[in-house]
Scaffold this motif. Structure first.
Motif, short mmCIF file in Angstrom:
data_model
loop_
_atom_site.label_atom_id
_atom_site.label_comp_id
_atom_site.label_asym_id
_atom_site.label_seq_id
_atom_site.Cartn_x
_atom_site.Cartn_y
_atom_site.Cartn_z
N ALA A 17 -25.98 -13.13 -15.75
CA ALA A 17 -24.67 -13.69 -16.14
C ALA A 17 -24.89 -14.43 -17.57
O ALA A 17 -26.00 -15.20 -17.65
CB ALA A 17 -24.16 -14.65 -15.14
N PRO A 18 -23.95 -14.17 -18.40
CA PRO A 18 -23.93 -15.05 -19.92
C PRO A 18 -23.62 -16.33 -19.55
O PRO A 18 -22.62 -16.67 -18.66
CB PRO A 18 -22.97 -14.48 -20.79
N MET A 19 -24.46 -17.38 -19.77
CA MET A 19 -24.22 -18.67 -19.46
C MET A 19 -24.31 -19.73 -20.74
O MET A 19 -25.27 -20.21 -21.06
CB MET A 19 -24.93 -19.19 -18.25
N ALA A 20 -23.13 -20.00 -21.22
CA ALA A 20 -22.96 -20.84 -22.33
C ALA A 20 -23.58 -22.14 -22.23
O ALA A 20 -23.30 -22.81 -21.21
CB ALA A 20 -21.62 -20.73 -23.14
N ASN A 68 -21.66 -11.76 -25.09
CA ASN A 68 -20.43 -12.56 -24.07
C ASN A 68 -19.91 -13.29 -25.18
O ASN A 68 -20.28 -14.35 -25.69
CB ASN A 68 -21.08 -12.81 -22.99
N PHE A 70 -15.86 -15.91 -25.39
CA PHE A 70 -14.62 -16.38 -24.69
C PHE A 70 -13.27 -15.87 -25.51
O PHE A 70 -13.87 -15.49 -26.60
CB PHE A 70 -14.46 -17.94 -24.68
N HIS A 131 -14.52 -13.20 -21.34
CA HIS A 131 -14.03 -14.03 -20.36
C HIS A 131 -12.79 -14.67 -20.71
O HIS A 131 -12.77 -14.87 -21.85
CB HIS A 131 -15.18 -15.36 -20.16
N GLN A 174 -15.03 -11.51 -10.36
CA GLN A 174 -15.47 -13.01 -10.25
C GLN A 174 -14.83 -13.66 -8.99
O GLN A 174 -13.95 -14.03 -9.11
CB GLN A 174 -15.30 -13.66 -11.44
N ALA A 178 -18.22 -18.45 -7.67
CA ALA A 178 -18.89 -18.48 -8.86
C ALA A 178 -19.36 -19.71 -9.67
O ALA A 178 -18.13 -20.61 -9.59
CB ALA A 178 -18.29 -17.54 -9.83
N GLY A 179 -20.26 -19.93 -10.37
CA GLY A 179 -20.69 -21.10 -10.96
C GLY A 179 -19.75 -20.91 -12.76
O GLY A 179 -19.52 -19.87 -12.79
N GLY A 215 -20.61 -14.06 -8.19
CA GLY A 215 -20.03 -15.28 -7.50
C GLY A 215 -20.81 -15.41 -6.30
O GLY A 215 -20.66 -14.73 -5.26
N GLY A 216 -21.72 -16.27 -6.12
CA GLY A 216 -22.27 -16.75 -4.86
C GLY A 216 -23.56 -15.78 -4.48
O GLY A 216 -23.97 -16.14 -3.39
N GLN A 235 -23.57 -9.36 -11.10
CA GLN A 235 -23.86 -10.24 -11.96
C GLN A 235 -24.17 -11.64 -11.55
O GLN A 235 -23.41 -12.07 -10.55
CB GLN A 235 -22.77 -10.40 -13.05
N GLY A 237 -25.52 -15.86 -12.04
CA GLY A 237 -25.70 -16.52 -12.95
C GLY A 237 -26.63 -17.55 -12.34
O GLY A 237 -27.58 -17.94 -12.85
N THR A 238 -25.97 -18.38 -11.22
CA THR A 238 -26.83 -19.92 -10.97
C THR A 238 -28.14 -19.56 -10.49
O THR A 238 -29.05 -20.56 -10.89
CB THR A 238 -26.04 -20.17 -9.57
N TRP A 322 -22.63 -27.30 -14.13
CA TRP A 322 -22.04 -25.85 -13.77
C TRP A 322 -23.14 -25.36 -12.71
O TRP A 322 -24.43 -25.23 -12.56
CB TRP A 322 -21.93 -24.83 -14.89
C1 FMN Z 1 -23.79 -22.60 -16.20
C2 FMN Z 1 -23.04 -21.39 -16.11
C3 FMN Z 1 -22.39 -21.15 -17.35
C4 FMN Z 1 -21.56 -20.01 -17.44
N1 FMN Z 1 -21.39 -19.75 -18.64
C5 FMN Z 1 -20.55 -18.22 -18.92
C6 FMN Z 1 -20.10 -17.92 -19.97
O1 FMN Z 1 -20.39 -18.42 -21.14
N2 FMN Z 1 -19.54 -16.65 -20.00
C7 FMN Z 1 -19.07 -15.92 -18.98
O2 FMN Z 1 -18.53 -14.80 -19.05
N3 FMN Z 1 -19.33 -16.52 -17.85
C8 FMN Z 1 -19.95 -17.54 -17.64
N4 FMN Z 1 -20.29 -17.88 -16.47
C9 FMN Z 1 -19.90 -17.51 -15.07
C10 FMN Z 1 -20.84 -16.26 -14.60
O3 FMN Z 1 -20.41 -15.15 -15.81
C11 FMN Z 1 -20.65 -15.52 -13.55
O4 FMN Z 1 -19.35 -15.53 -13.07
C12 FMN Z 1 -21.18 -16.51 -12.37
O5 FMN Z 1 -22.32 -17.28 -12.86
C13 FMN Z 1 -21.53 -15.96 -11.18
O6 FMN Z 1 -21.62 -16.71 -9.90
P1 FMN Z 1 -22.93 -17.41 -9.56
O7 FMN Z 1 -23.24 -18.51 -10.50
O8 FMN Z 1 -22.67 -18.05 -8.13
O9 FMN Z 1 -24.14 -16.31 -9.58
C14 FMN Z 1 -21.07 -19.36 -16.45
C15 FMN Z 1 -21.82 -19.75 -15.15
C16 FMN Z 1 -22.75 -20.77 -15.00
C17 FMN Z 1 -23.41 -20.90 -13.76
#
Ligand code: FMN
Length: 346
Positions: A17-20, A68, A70, A131, A174, A178-179, A215-216, A235, A237-238, A322
């Motif tokens: 997952a993209p995580m800004a 990715n 916003f 997003h 999502q 999800a984080g 998510g999760g 996808q 992230g966490t 997050w």
């Molecule tokens: C630290 C963090 C930053 C995130 N930043 C973005 C982002 O910049 N763009 C985006 O589309 N989703 C972002 N997400 C959401 C993720 O795309 C995704 O929906 C989510 O991580 C999935 O759930 P999980 O964290 O339980 O794996 C972010 C998630 C986290 C945990």
């Protein structure tokens, strides 16, 4: 319905997952080289920084990558709300000796724009994901004309149908576990937000395009379960937040590995939009959702000096920590290894 591997010609149906704010090109490169889809989050990048990151990706991987953005509408500043917000934060400003009148206002996250599209023109990423909906039609058309596949997050069936009607190549379902920020964009009613395994099959039934589950999901069984429910890919992230390629702060890493990670909530205090993070002092004191917090991303500026002071003392009291509801997959292993392990039961 193609799977993600068929759609993109990649080996593993795993999107990092993209995580800004917590990762850049290093993570994306590692995951793309491992056979998954690495992602570059651009919400906090300038145009020059974006070019630098895309240059690094071009020289270090031949695999496809996801870029990715916003795409929120620029907020209208509301002086009354900003003043009420700063008044609510008054006790903290006094505690840290901060003069609220000296804090600059202004947005801290830029939506996708023609200037970003110009840079994409030079690098032609395989996937561009959004997003908070989609950019205005002419900008979206430009991205499609570059040959990029367009993905976007949906948090309800209505959002998935809206995205499909506008020509996305895949919908990211999502779930509320999800984080980070909720991708919600048709409604701000949090009662519409449901868990991944409730949302995913409903969206799979409703649309014809591939659906990615998010998510999760934190381990190989979870990935296999999502695929069994009809996901074309997953996808995550966490689970990547502790990888050495992530730039996750020491405070954030410590929270993720402590018992605190079992306590997450959706909060709009830190940016103005609901996002899931580990409970911190601000969320506990004010309640995680407030009607006073300015619109996204204007809430960021009033918190920024508090965050800086607290972090200097080693505290995440005002930091966005997050995290999704399932931090059990967070391990300090290279992102390539994690990617392969997540796909091990397919
Ligand atoms: C630290 C963090 C930053 C995130 N930043 C973005 C982002 O910049 N763009 C985006 O589309 N989703 C972002 N997400 C959401 C993720 O795309 C995704 O929906 C989510 O991580 C999935 O759930 P999980 O964290 O339980 O794996 C972010 C998630 C986290 C945990």
């Amino acid at each position: 319905m193609p799977t993600l591997t068929e759609l993109l010609g990649i080996e593993l149906p795993i999107i990092q997952a993209p995580m800004a704010g917590v990762q850049g090109s290093a993570m994306a490169i590692a995951v793309s080289n491992a056979g998954g889809l690495g992602s570059l989050p651009c919400a906090m990048l300038t145009v020059d920084a974006l070019r630098k990151e895309l240059e690094a990706i071009r020289t270090q991987t031949t695999g496809p990558c996801n870029v990715n953005f916003f795409c929120h509408a620029a907020p209208v500043a509301d002086a009354g709300r900003e003043a009420a917000w700063r008044a609510a934060l008054g006790p903290y400003y006094r505690r840290y000796g901060i003069d609220p009148a000296a804090i600059p206002e202004g947005p801290a996250r830029a939506p996708f724009s023609a200037e970003f599209a110009d840079v994409l023109d030079e690098y032609r990423p395989a996937v561009v994901s959004f997003h908070f909906g989609l950019p205005p039609a002419p900008l979206l058309a430009r991205v499609k004309a570059l040959g990029a596949r367009v993905f976007s997050s949906a948090t309800t069936v209505d959002e998935a149908l809206w995205l499909e009607a506008r020509g996305v190549d895949a919908v990211i379902a999502q779930g509320v576990e999800a984080g980070g920020h909720r991708g919600m964009f048709l409604s701000d009613d949090l009662t519409t937000q449901v868990g991944t395994f409730a949302l995913l099959p409903q969206i799979v039934r409703a649309v014809k395009v591939p659906v990615v589950a998010a998510g999760g999901i934190a381990d190989a069984q979870g990935v296999a379960a999502a695929m069994a429910l009809g996901a074309a890919g997953v996808q995550i992230g966490t689970a990547y937040l502790l990888c050495p390629e992530a730039t996750t702060s020491a405070i954030h890493r410590a929270a993720l590995t402590s018992a605190a990670a079992r306590h997450t909530a959706l909060t709009n205090l830190l940016t103005g939009r609901p996002a899931r993070g580990i409970m911190n002092r601000l969320m506990r004191d004010l309640g995680p959702i407030s009607g006073v917090a300015p619109a996204f991303p204007l809430a960021v500026s009033a918190i920024a000096p508090l965050r800086a002071k607290a972090e200097a003392e080693g505290s995440g009291d005002f930091s966005p920590l997050w995290s999704g509801q399932n931090a059990t997959g967070c391990r300090e292993v290279p992102a390539a290894q994690l990617t392969r392990e997540l796909a091990a039961r397919l």
